[in-house]
Design an enzyme around this catalytic site. Sequence first.
Site, mmCIF file in Angstrom:
data_model
loop_
_atom_site.group_PDB
_atom_site.id
_atom_site.type_symbol
_atom_site.label_atom_id
_atom_site.label_comp_id
_atom_site.label_asym_id
_atom_site.label_seq_id
_atom_site.Cartn_x
_atom_site.Cartn_y
_atom_site.Cartn_z
ATOM 1 C CD GLU A 89 68.498 32.368 41.522
ATOM 2 O OE1 GLU A 89 68.448 31.546 40.683
ATOM 3 O OE2 GLU A 89 68.181 32.445 42.837
ATOM 4 C CB SER A 372 1.213 39.452 38.844
ATOM 5 O OG SER A 372 0.305 38.724 38.932
#
Length: 770
Positions: A89, A372
């Site tokens: 780069e 229940s």
Amino acid sequence: MTWKRRVLKVVKWGFITGLVLTLVGIAGFIYLYKTTDIPEPNAELLTNATFVYYDDGETELGRFATQFRDSLTYEEMPQNIKDAVVAAEDQSFWTNSGIDPKGILRAVFNNASGGSQQGASTITQQYVKILYLTQERSYERKVKEAILSLKIQREYSKEQVLTGYLNTIYFGRGAYGIEAAADVYFNKKAADLTLRETAVLASVLNNPNGLDPADGKAVRLELKGRYEYVLGAMASEGYITDEDAEQARRKLPKFPEQDVEDSYGGQTGHALTLIKNQVLGLTNAETDAPFTEEEIDGGGLRITTTLTSKAMKAAEEGVEEVRPKGFPGAKDLHLAAATVEPGTGALRGFYAGQDFLDSQLNWAVAGGQAGSTFKPFAVAAGLKQGFALKDTFDGNSPYEIEGTDDEVENQGDEDYGSAVSLTSATENSINTAFIDLTIAMDDGPESIIETAESMGIPPAKAKRRGAYGIPTSSPGLEPVTGVALGSQTVSPINMANGYATVANEGVAADVHVISKVVNKAGDVLYEHKVTDERAISADIASDVSYAMQQVTEAGSGTRANLDDGRPIAGKTGTATKDGGAVSSSWFVGYTPQLSTAVMMVRGVGNGQLDDWVPSSEDGVDGYFGGNYPAKTWKAIMERDLEGVDPEDFPEPAFVDGEAPSDGHAPYTPPPAPSTTRQPPKTPSIDPNPPTSEPTQDPSPTQEPPPTQEPPPTSPPEPPETSTPPEPPQTSAPPTSPPAPAPPAGPPNPRERSRSPRRRPSRTRRAPAVR
């Protein structure tokens, strides 16, 4: 004037004009340099991904990220990646002033001519553009980029600039920075990258969207060209030898198969959502304030949870193994599950009911009507007030609630006798007996709620201080006579934790899913401390556990029994809504090591299950808690307890205190008549009371109420019913009138309850569940 003089004059004035413009440009540039301040960095580029781990603190569960980034220091970055990026780069990076004059001029001419902007920016300029500016292509931005690059160059070292660049640059696949890129491309840390792998990443960042090797052979061929260029540049700059470059050029490195599944797919999205919500409610020790979403999404935290990959997998596989499929609307059926560790309150696993990508509603948190499964809390409350498992209650149906127009009936409107033991009432899930128990207690509804809350069930509305539970409320948990029948909404997570209190011999611990939170530097920002408190005595816990063991040994929960024969305890539950339709179905049970709740609901949580969920292969109605929920519980626990040694429950204590009301003494049958020719008859045996409790005569203060029919002296005939009968329990001493002895056959999940119903002439029907 001669033409020569004219040319000289034009040149002169052109030179003067150019000089003036140059001086003006320089002056303008100096002015802009002095007046331009370094702006605040783009906030998202300073973020770091937060990683979430299973309970081992190492296995990744998922992550939160504004941008997926995990920043490294300069020293932590491998030298190869630094060399590769500089070579590819900006080969003059270590010597240039931070700007590229040619690139600036090129931008000027290209913008003036309408052409596209070309590259050649330095690493410093690229870093400035990413960190401070936008991707706008304009002359003004290019000038500002140059000015800021010069300033950055003077304020920061080259090492700092390169570190910032490699931590912010985008590599594709959602990865920002070299550490994230190493993860998504090679499933490894950046420090472990090879030369070939670093050359690939240095190549990819030049065109992240166009050079992803997962995009096919043509892209890989293009990547190969850039890859060879990077290796050649590294060699020409002296970072590697020509031999190393030549050897690496021969082929690209191997790429692990890419996981194409959405990162929030399956149960991961549910887990991450639950985890984030829980962390938001915790206090950050560093700031002495609650954690924020910004800290979670971009603060680089490390969150260790209580979840185990084994329990999460067990829950998902167990649900999918048992879930009925192939019937109309099957996708609307939600089976949710949660597993909690007794003693610590640690949530080990859960199943939300469906894939997160299909629905974001987590039924393990949202819950449903408990039915229940709430009755064991009533048993515990009754024992706390002085009742005993052998004490008897009205099991006939219907039960008229004195002073009201309401009455409650049992499943199938079945009569069990006017004096059934609390053990039998639990085993057979006798609604009327639990209504009788509630009324017989001092402040029965309030006492049941207080006991349930102490055992881990949150209140109806979350309290501002001391809130506990996931979630921190149980809507509808109100002090009504039918509270034990379970019309309130409870989450499977909280229900599993409430039962874990019984498994832990009466000591409750707050349920939690966050174990530890540390920052990127390793500083501890939060660490869970187990908070426990005795909710019920160990003796009461052993008796409640004994009653629930009867449910799985001979009652409605036999389908939950594990293949290895280890002891289990649990309770089925089926809730009904207004009109009598079944709206939820449950099985909650435990071993000494783990407590698991399974819930089945339909649609938005209150759809009708009966006459919709298909019956199982053995012909049992699909909506019963003793069917699919119980079998799912077994499938989950078989997996979760693999390799775990069985443990026994404590022996029952058979506590017997000072009962708060009369009329509930254990039933003792009268002596059988005898003759000189025949031996005395053996007293009839109740199959339900505790096995080690001796027969006692009823005390004078515990006679049945005058309005109550005298207890029968022999077992009543079983009433006709359309539901499959329960198998008889065969080992228990005589302390109360026997329940009807049903014929042999598959166990009947007798847990479906009905709310107070309306009789045309004198009663009104109100919705109720159990």
